[in-house]
Design an enzyme around this catalytic site. Structure first.
Site, PDB file in Angstrom:
ATOM      1  N   HIS A  96       6.520  -7.613  -3.789  1.00  0.00           N
ATOM      2  CA  HIS A  96       6.304  -9.026  -3.462  1.00  0.00           C
ATOM      3  C   HIS A  96       6.440  -9.345  -1.985  1.00  0.00           C
ATOM      4  CE1 HIS A  96       5.390 -10.050  -7.433  1.00  0.00           C
ATOM      5  NE2 HIS A  96       6.568  -9.746  -7.916  1.00  0.00           N
ATOM      6  N   GLU A 124       4.688   3.396  -8.713  1.00  0.00           N
ATOM      7  CA  GLU A 124       4.058   2.994  -9.977  1.00  0.00           C
ATOM      8  C   GLU A 124       2.557   3.063  -9.793  1.00  0.00           C
ATOM      9  OE1 GLU A 124       5.132  -0.923 -11.122  1.00  0.00           O
ATOM     10  OE2 GLU A 124       7.256  -0.544 -10.991  1.00  0.00           O
ATOM     11  N   ARG A 175      -3.749  -5.406  -4.264  1.00  0.00           N
ATOM     12  CA  ARG A 175      -3.420  -6.824  -4.041  1.00  0.00           C
ATOM     13  C   ARG A 175      -2.135  -6.994  -3.228  1.00  0.00           C
ATOM     14  NH1 ARG A 175      -1.992  -8.858 -10.103  1.00  0.00           N
ATOM     15  NH2 ARG A 175      -4.024  -7.960 -10.520  1.00  0.00           N
ATOM     16  N   HIS A 184       4.226  -0.499  -6.421  1.00  0.00           N
ATOM     17  CA  HIS A 184       3.090  -0.291  -7.326  1.00  0.00           C
ATOM     18  C   HIS A 184       1.818  -0.323  -6.485  1.00  0.00           C
ATOM     19  CE1 HIS A 184       0.905  -1.796 -11.253  1.00  0.00           C
ATOM     20  NE2 HIS A 184       0.313  -0.763 -10.699  1.00  0.00           N
ATOM     21  N   THR A 189       2.246  -6.573 -14.491  1.00  0.00           N
ATOM     22  CA  THR A 189       2.076  -5.628 -15.595  1.00  0.00           C
ATOM     23  C   THR A 189       2.520  -6.292 -16.898  1.00  0.00           C
ATOM     24  OG1 THR A 189       2.698  -3.960 -13.979  1.00  0.00           O
ATOM     25  CG2 THR A 189       2.518  -3.236 -16.257  1.00  0.00           C
ATOM     26  N   ARG A 226      -1.669  -0.725  -6.668  1.00  0.00           N
ATOM     27  CA  ARG A 226      -2.652  -1.156  -7.662  1.00  0.00           C
ATOM     28  C   ARG A 226      -4.058  -0.815  -7.208  1.00  0.00           C
ATOM     29  NH1 ARG A 226      -0.114  -5.252 -11.332  1.00  0.00           N
ATOM     30  NH2 ARG A 226      -2.132  -5.305 -12.324  1.00  0.00           N
ATOM     31  N   GLU A 279      10.597   4.455 -18.802  1.00  0.00           N
ATOM     32  CA  GLU A 279      11.115   3.165 -18.322  1.00  0.00           C
ATOM     33  C   GLU A 279      10.834   2.152 -19.410  1.00  0.00           C
ATOM     34  OE1 GLU A 279       9.675   1.627 -14.558  1.00  0.00           O
ATOM     35  OE2 GLU A 279      10.537  -0.340 -14.985  1.00  0.00           O
ATOM     36  N   ASN A 336      12.152  -3.077  -6.172  1.00  0.00           N
ATOM     37  CA  ASN A 336      10.695  -3.105  -6.045  1.00  0.00           C
ATOM     38  C   ASN A 336      10.328  -4.101  -4.929  1.00  0.00           C
ATOM     39  OD1 ASN A 336       8.001  -4.171  -6.439  1.00  0.00           O
ATOM     40  ND2 ASN A 336       7.935  -3.098  -8.393  1.00  0.00           N
ATOM     41  N   HIS A 346      11.530  -4.959 -15.668  1.00  0.00           N
ATOM     42  CA  HIS A 346      10.535  -6.029 -15.779  1.00  0.00           C
ATOM     43  C   HIS A 346      11.201  -7.326 -16.232  1.00  0.00           C
ATOM     44  CE1 HIS A 346       6.701  -8.024 -15.909  1.00  0.00           C
ATOM     45  NE2 HIS A 346       6.208  -6.974 -15.291  1.00  0.00           N
TER      46      HIS A 346
END
Ligand code: PXP
Length: 237
Positions: free
Chosen positions: A11, A71, A50, A44, A102, A46, A152, A8, A192
């Protein structure tokens, strides 16, 4: 069979958005992760944008060579973006504006009709659908009724537990949820909060095909570089 690693890169975009500029580039991070052996890239998108932006998703769709997993919350806006962009996989997640990340799995049981309708629309576009769910029987059984292809399992409770007994209890829940999902013909992934210290035990659970990991790998990449960070995680699976 070895558990696959999907990286992922949200970040990387979080850092870029801190200055609203062009670097670091999550697309470049995805290329580096794939070159290091990652078997999928996760982002993801969003509602508040962000970190990942619409243009990132479009560029990733063009450049990712392995598998792109988007996502998203099951909203009309996101469904439209998904069917227009065509990632390989859509993972439906809950989304709260104020959350840092999340916080829990999707409440499939509480919203089964809306979620099933969203899945129908996404699958019609030829996209595989996964649902991010807590590892408990109610949610797995509800997920199996939605038409989703995959679940998941949320590993946050396992990752946030520091004592050994608690970790064993949480691992057991993930193991049981995996068995239950497989018995309902759902494919299983997990993620996660996984990191270099806690990942191996989860990767040993039979039936979990792949793990989705972001924060820990990107954190390690700051010091070691993306290639080493990804390779070291793959070695632990
Ligand atoms: N899976 C899902 C559904 C997520 O929302 C996240 C966080 O974006 C992850 C996996 C990765 O979590 P982490 O960044 O803690 O590795």
């Amino acid at each position: 069979m070895k558990t696959r690693l999907n990286v992922n890169v949200d970040h990387v975009a979080t850092l870029r958005q801190a200055r609203m500029g062009g670097e670091p580039d999550p697309v470049a991070a995805a290329v580096a992760a794939e070159l290091a052996g990652a078997q999928g890239i996760v982002v993801h998108l969003r509602e508040d944008r962000r970190h990942i932006q619409n243009t990132d998703l479009i560029l990733l769709k063009e450049s990712v060579q392995t598998k792109l997993n988007m996502e998203m919350a099951p909203t009309d806006e996101m469904i439209e973006i998904a069917v227009n962009t065509l990632p390989d996989v859509v993972t439906l997640v809950p989304e709260k504006r104020q959350e840092i990340t999340t916080e829990g799995g999707l409440d499939v049981r509480g919203d089964i009709e809306k979620i099933s309708a969203a899945i129908k629309e996404i699958k019609r576009a030829g996209i595989l659908v996964s649902i991010f769910a807590d590892p408990n029987s109610d949610q797995i059984m509800a997920t199996s009724k939605t038409g989703a292809d995959m679940v998941e399992l949320h590993t946050g409770s396992y990752a946030n537990t520091s004592d050994k007994t608690g970790m064993i209890t949480q691992l057991d829940k993930i193991r049981k949820a995996t068995e239950e999902a497989l018995s309902q013909e759902l494919r299983v992934s997990a993620g996660h909060g996984l990191n270099y210290l806690n990942v191996t035990a989860v990767s040993r659970i039979k039936g979990i095909e792949e793990l989705n990991i972001g924060h820990s790998i990107i954190s390690q990449a700051i010091f070691r570089g993306m290639e080493k960070a990804v390779k070291e995680m793959i070695d632990l699976l």
